[in-house]
Write a protein that holds these residues in place. Structure first.
Motif, PDB file in Angstrom:
ATOM      1  N   ASP A 208       1.085 -16.055  -5.630  1.00  0.00           N
ATOM      2  CA  ASP A 208      -0.296 -16.556  -5.710  1.00  0.00           C
ATOM      3  C   ASP A 208      -1.161 -15.502  -6.399  1.00  0.00           C
ATOM      4  O   ASP A 208      -1.263 -14.372  -5.922  1.00  0.00           O
ATOM      5  N   PHE A 209      -1.754 -15.857  -7.525  1.00  0.00           N
ATOM      6  CA  PHE A 209      -2.635 -14.936  -8.246  1.00  0.00           C
ATOM      7  C   PHE A 209      -4.090 -15.206  -7.888  1.00  0.00           C
ATOM      8  O   PHE A 209      -4.524 -16.350  -7.821  1.00  0.00           O
ATOM      9  N   ASP A 210      -4.840 -14.123  -7.678  1.00  0.00           N
ATOM     10  CA  ASP A 210      -6.284 -14.219  -7.488  1.00  0.00           C
ATOM     11  C   ASP A 210      -6.917 -13.040  -8.205  1.00  0.00           C
ATOM     12  O   ASP A 210      -6.668 -11.877  -7.871  1.00  0.00           O
ATOM     13  N   MET A 211      -7.744 -13.333  -9.187  1.00  0.00           N
ATOM     14  CA  MET A 211      -8.337 -12.306 -10.030  1.00  0.00           C
ATOM     15  C   MET A 211      -9.157 -11.299  -9.232  1.00  0.00           C
ATOM     16  O   MET A 211      -9.108 -10.086  -9.487  1.00  0.00           O
ATOM     17  N   ALA A 212      -9.918 -11.767  -8.233  1.00  0.00           N
ATOM     18  CA  ALA A 212     -10.746 -10.868  -7.428  1.00  0.00           C
ATOM     19  C   ALA A 212      -9.882  -9.970  -6.546  1.00  0.00           C
ATOM     20  O   ALA A 212     -10.178  -8.787  -6.361  1.00  0.00           O
ATOM     21  N   VAL A 213      -8.812 -10.535  -5.987  1.00  0.00           N
ATOM     22  CA  VAL A 213      -7.889  -9.732  -5.180  1.00  0.00           C
ATOM     23  C   VAL A 213      -7.282  -8.621  -6.033  1.00  0.00           C
ATOM     24  O   VAL A 213      -7.175  -7.466  -5.597  1.00  0.00           O
ATOM     25  N   LEU A 214      -6.903  -8.952  -7.254  1.00  0.00           N
ATOM     26  CA  LEU A 214      -6.320  -7.953  -8.144  1.00  0.00           C
ATOM     27  C   LEU A 214      -7.326  -6.858  -8.477  1.00  0.00           C
ATOM     28  O   LEU A 214      -6.957  -5.692  -8.619  1.00  0.00           O
ATOM     29  N   CYS A 215      -8.603  -7.216  -8.592  1.00  0.00           N
ATOM     30  CA  CYS A 215      -9.645  -6.199  -8.791  1.00  0.00           C
ATOM     31  C   CYS A 215      -9.685  -5.241  -7.608  1.00  0.00           C
ATOM     32  O   CYS A 215      -9.811  -4.016  -7.783  1.00  0.00           O
ATOM     33  N   ASN A 216      -9.583  -5.778  -6.406  1.00  0.00           N
ATOM     34  CA  ASN A 216      -9.589  -4.924  -5.215  1.00  0.00           C
ATOM     35  C   ASN A 216      -8.375  -4.009  -5.173  1.00  0.00           C
ATOM     36  O   ASN A 216      -8.475  -2.824  -4.816  1.00  0.00           O
ATOM     37  N   VAL A 217      -7.215  -4.543  -5.533  1.00  0.00           N
ATOM     38  CA  VAL A 217      -5.986  -3.741  -5.515  1.00  0.00           C
ATOM     39  C   VAL A 217      -6.094  -2.590  -6.520  1.00  0.00           C
ATOM     40  O   VAL A 217      -5.797  -1.437  -6.191  1.00  0.00           O
ATOM     41  N   LEU A 218      -6.519  -2.898  -7.726  1.00  0.00           N
ATOM     42  CA  LEU A 218      -6.626  -1.843  -8.746  1.00  0.00           C
ATOM     43  C   LEU A 218      -7.737  -0.842  -8.415  1.00  0.00           C
ATOM     44  O   LEU A 218      -7.632   0.340  -8.757  1.00  0.00           O
ATOM     45  N   SER A 219      -8.796  -1.305  -7.758  1.00  0.00           N
ATOM     46  CA  SER A 219      -9.840  -0.378  -7.295  1.00  0.00           C
ATOM     47  C   SER A 219      -9.250   0.628  -6.314  1.00  0.00           C
ATOM     48  O   SER A 219      -9.533   1.828  -6.368  1.00  0.00           O
ATOM     49  N   PHE A 220      -8.414   0.148  -5.420  1.00  0.00           N
ATOM     50  CA  PHE A 220      -7.729   0.992  -4.435  1.00  0.00           C
ATOM     51  C   PHE A 220      -6.800   1.979  -5.136  1.00  0.00           C
ATOM     52  O   PHE A 220      -6.789   3.180  -4.821  1.00  0.00           O
ATOM     53  N   VAL A 221      -6.029   1.483  -6.086  1.00  0.00           N
ATOM     54  CA  VAL A 221      -5.089   2.344  -6.822  1.00  0.00           C
ATOM     55  C   VAL A 221      -5.836   3.461  -7.548  1.00  0.00           C
ATOM     56  O   VAL A 221      -5.434   4.628  -7.503  1.00  0.00           O
ATOM     57  N   ASN A 222      -6.933   3.118  -8.199  1.00  0.00           N
ATOM     58  CA  ASN A 222      -7.694   4.132  -8.929  1.00  0.00           C
ATOM     59  C   ASN A 222      -8.454   5.068  -7.998  1.00  0.00           C
ATOM     60  O   ASN A 222      -8.605   6.260  -8.280  1.00  0.00           O
ATOM     61  N   ALA A 223      -8.963   4.531  -6.897  1.00  0.00           N
ATOM     62  CA  ALA A 223      -9.691   5.372  -5.942  1.00  0.00           C
ATOM     63  C   ALA A 223      -8.794   6.474  -5.390  1.00  0.00           C
ATOM     64  O   ALA A 223      -9.261   7.591  -5.125  1.00  0.00           O
ATOM     65  N   TYR A 224      -7.507   6.155  -5.223  1.00  0.00           N
ATOM     66  CA  TYR A 224      -6.551   7.139  -4.703  1.00  0.00           C
ATOM     67  C   TYR A 224      -5.771   7.849  -5.810  1.00  0.00           C
ATOM     68  O   TYR A 224      -4.885   8.640  -5.512  1.00  0.00           O
TER      69      TYR A 224
END
Length: 390
Positions: A208-224
């Motif tokens: 299941d793809f969700d563009m907003a969820v993917l934004c949150n995931v990549l935000s987490f990846v970059n934050a760390y």
């Protein structure tokens, strides 16, 4: 000449007094919002201690509203307040500290019941599909939803876990990307073979793809500052491709079925653009001028005050000058807004031929509301427009 100097001094003093008065007013306003958020947290009868009250509203019958004890909004509120914590006054910091402490006190009951460092939308010690859903709860144990990427990254980020813990979860995410074990059957043709992340950790769940969820995931990846993988890059490709084709505007309920509103998607894109050092997202950064124009267009037709707040926050991060929306909005209006930040779309995982039409129908949706998070979004936006820490 002396008279001119005297007049200049008087004008200067007046401006200083005016500035200090405005600063004092803004600081008081911030204090009032924070104490209201805290008060909502303390009146959470029927919710785990510290978890902010939220409601689930059946879109087909807006009079059908149920308390929904999820951890989603609590994680978002904690993260939002902590984001500006260091710039607040000591007294504001004490209020935020208490909200955070209370909010994180119960997150353990939402953690994976096997001990994995992932989280569920609802508590895992008593599995449920839709809390307070009557006869539907008969299916709780056999049909309860698995942990999801969205809640996991939000809760881990809110708790400020170590980079080591974040990296372990990031490694686990790679196992649940498209084409890893199975392929998505309900997205746009351009994404059929794209190894982007699914929304769910469950192996039995469809991709299941969700563009907003993917934004949150990549935000987490970059934050760390985690090492980017092929799935991170693929997820960014999905986001930028959607923007290039304006799918986040004209196919919002399809490209982001769990958020489904262009303004909400814009807010998530903006959050990604401010997370960490923005490494590896140059293609998205290059789209900021386009995003700003799109946000301005949405702002001119926005109908709900919370929608306006989301767009105003997004446009600041896209490089725009904040609109003065506070002249026409007040705290109560935002707090009681019915604009849904999050939507549970039961048609989101159906195959493409039926997903698109059913995703638009109200009988397949539940809209979520959280007055405390509405206020946190208002507080964040005012903070971006008018410093509240002077």
């Amino acid at each position: 000449m002396k008279r001119i100097k005297s007049i200049s001094f008087i004008i200067f003093c007046a401006l200083v007094v005016r500035g200090n008065t405005q600063s004092s007013t803004d600081t008081i306003w911030s204090y009032q919002i924070l104490t209201k958020i805290q008060a909502l947290q303390q009146t959470n009868t029927g919710f785990p201690p510290g978890i902010f009250p939220s409601a689930r509203v059946y879109a087909y019958n807006k009079n059908n509203s149920k308390n929904d004890p999820n951890v989603f909004f609590t994680g978002l509120i904690v993260h939002t307040l902590k984001k500006y914590h260091k710039l607040c006054t000591p007294y504001q910091q004490r209020i935020i500290n208490q909200i955070v402490k209370d909010g994180l006190s119960s997150v353990g009951v939402f953690k994976n019941k096997s001990g994995r460092d992932t989280y569920n939308f609802w508590r895992t010690d008593t599995p449920q599909i839709f809390p307070n859903a009557g006869w539907l709860n008969k299916f709780d144990k056999s049909q309860s939803l698995p942990d999801d990427f969205d809640d996991s990254v939000i809760l881990l980020w809110a708790q400020e876990v170590t980079k080591e813990r974040a990296a372990v979860v990031h490694d686990t995410m790679q196992l649940y990307a498209n084409t890893k074990v199975k392929s998505i059957k309900n997205s746009l043709p351009a994404f059929k073979n794209l190894p982007a992340y699914s929304t769910w950790f469950g192996k039995k769940m469809p991709i299941d793809f969700d563009m907003a969820v993917l934004c949150n995931v990549l935000s987490f990846v970059n934050a760390y500052d985690l090492q980017w993988t092929a799935s991170d890059s693929a997820s960014l490709q999905l986001i930028t491709t959607a923007i290039d084709n304006k799918w986040h505007l004209n196919k919002a309920d399809f490209i982001a079925p769990h958020y489904a509103k262009p303004a909400v998607i814009m807010y998530h894109i903006a959050r990604l653009l401010t997370a960490g050092n923005q490494q590896n997202i140059q293609t998205l950064i290059a789209l900021k001028p386009i995003l700003l124009k799109q946000t301005d267009s949405l702002f001119t037709i926005s109908k709900d005050p919370l929608e306006a707040i989301l767009l105003n926050t997004a446009r600041v991060h896209f490089g725009g000058i904040p609109n003065d929306v506070f002249q026409t909005l007040d705290q109560a209006t935002i707090e009681q807004s019915k604009y849904p930040f999050f939507i549970a779309n039961m048609a989101s995982m159906l195959p493409s031929p039926v997903k698109r039409p059913l995703s638009k129908l109200a009988f397949a949706k539940f809209e979520y509301r959280c007055p405390a998070y509405n206020l946190a979004l208002l507080w964040e936006n005012r903070y971006l427009c008018v410093p509240l820490h002077k």
